[in-house]
Write an enzyme that holds these catalytic residues in place. Structure first.
Site, short mmCIF file in Angstrom:
data_model
loop_
_atom_site.label_atom_id
_atom_site.label_comp_id
_atom_site.label_asym_id
_atom_site.label_seq_id
_atom_site.Cartn_x
_atom_site.Cartn_y
_atom_site.Cartn_z
N ASN A 1 -2.53 -0.58 6.81
CA ASN A 1 -1.81 -1.76 7.29
C ASN A 1 -0.77 -2.32 6.32
OD1 ASN A 1 -3.44 -3.21 5.44
ND2 ASN A 1 -5.04 -3.41 6.99
N ARG B 1 -0.84 -15.12 3.98
CA ARG B 1 -1.67 -14.51 5.03
C ARG B 1 -0.96 -14.59 6.39
NH1 ARG B 1 -5.95 -11.42 3.80
NH2 ARG B 1 -7.07 -12.17 5.62
N TYR C 1 -11.98 -3.67 -3.86
CA TYR C 1 -12.62 -3.68 -2.54
C TYR C 1 -14.14 -3.66 -2.62
CZ TYR C 1 -8.02 -3.02 -0.49
OH TYR C 1 -6.71 -3.18 -0.10
N LYS D 1 0.83 -1.20 0.00
CA LYS D 1 0.00 0.00 0.00
C LYS D 1 0.87 1.27 0.00
CE LYS D 1 -3.79 -2.49 2.12
NZ LYS D 1 -4.74 -2.59 3.24
N GLU E 1 -8.29 -10.93 -8.14
CA GLU E 1 -7.39 -9.81 -7.92
C GLU E 1 -6.21 -9.82 -8.89
OE1 GLU E 1 -8.69 -9.50 -3.23
OE2 GLU E 1 -6.70 -10.29 -3.70
N HIS F 1 -1.75 -5.76 1.32
CA HIS F 1 -2.97 -6.54 1.09
C HIS F 1 -2.55 -7.92 0.61
CE1 HIS F 1 -6.93 -7.65 -0.58
NE2 HIS F 1 -6.22 -8.15 -1.56
#
Length: 147
Positions: free
Chosen positions: A112, A85, A49, A9, A126, A115
């Protein structure tokens, strides 16, 4: 090998963490098969999103992810989605494992750093949003080859 999607990000780029985060991913055994830096437009951010449309954090999230460049990537590896993850860590950096990316570098729940796709279906969707199939490369890492 399973493929997954991740992107760094704007705050990861602004804080100079791109190299460290990518190094972490490579050291965890992920193979980067596609990589690019872009600025998301409203359409792309909205598609990425779309499941969050109408939630209280949707508008701030859209503004944040469009506020600067992001680094998008396709990663391959055994159990890539689940492992990524785990490597990324929980959304809240205070709850993330100390060794995870968010545990080490995160300072905010909403901003954060990274992604990561949460399912094979999300990963496929995605990846297709950010990359054409011809941009995803098939190659052998030195460690994968025969000695």
């Amino acid at each position: 090998m399973e493929r997954t999607f991740a992107y760094l990000k704007p705050n990861a780029i602004q804080r100079g963490l791109v190299g460290e985060i990518i190094t972490t991913l490579e050291k965890k055994g992920f193979k980067i098969v596609a990589l690019k830096m872009i600025v998301m437009d409203e359409h792309l951010a909205g598609e990425l999103y779309r499941e969050h449309t109408g939630k209280d954090f949707f508008v701030p999230l859209m503004k944040f992810v469009q506020s600067g460049p992001v680094v998008a990537m396709v990663l391959e590896g055994e159990n890539a989605i689940k492992r990524l993850r785990h490597t990324v860590g929980r959304t809240d950096p205070l709850e993330a494992d100390a060794g995870s990316i968010r545990g080490r570098y995160g300072v905010s729940v909403r901003k954060n750093l990274i992604h990561a796709s949460d399912s094979p279906e999300s990963a496929s969707r995605e990846i297709a949003l950010f990359f054409e199939e011809r941009e995803i490369l098939d190659y052998t890492l030195a460690l994968e080859g025969e000695l």
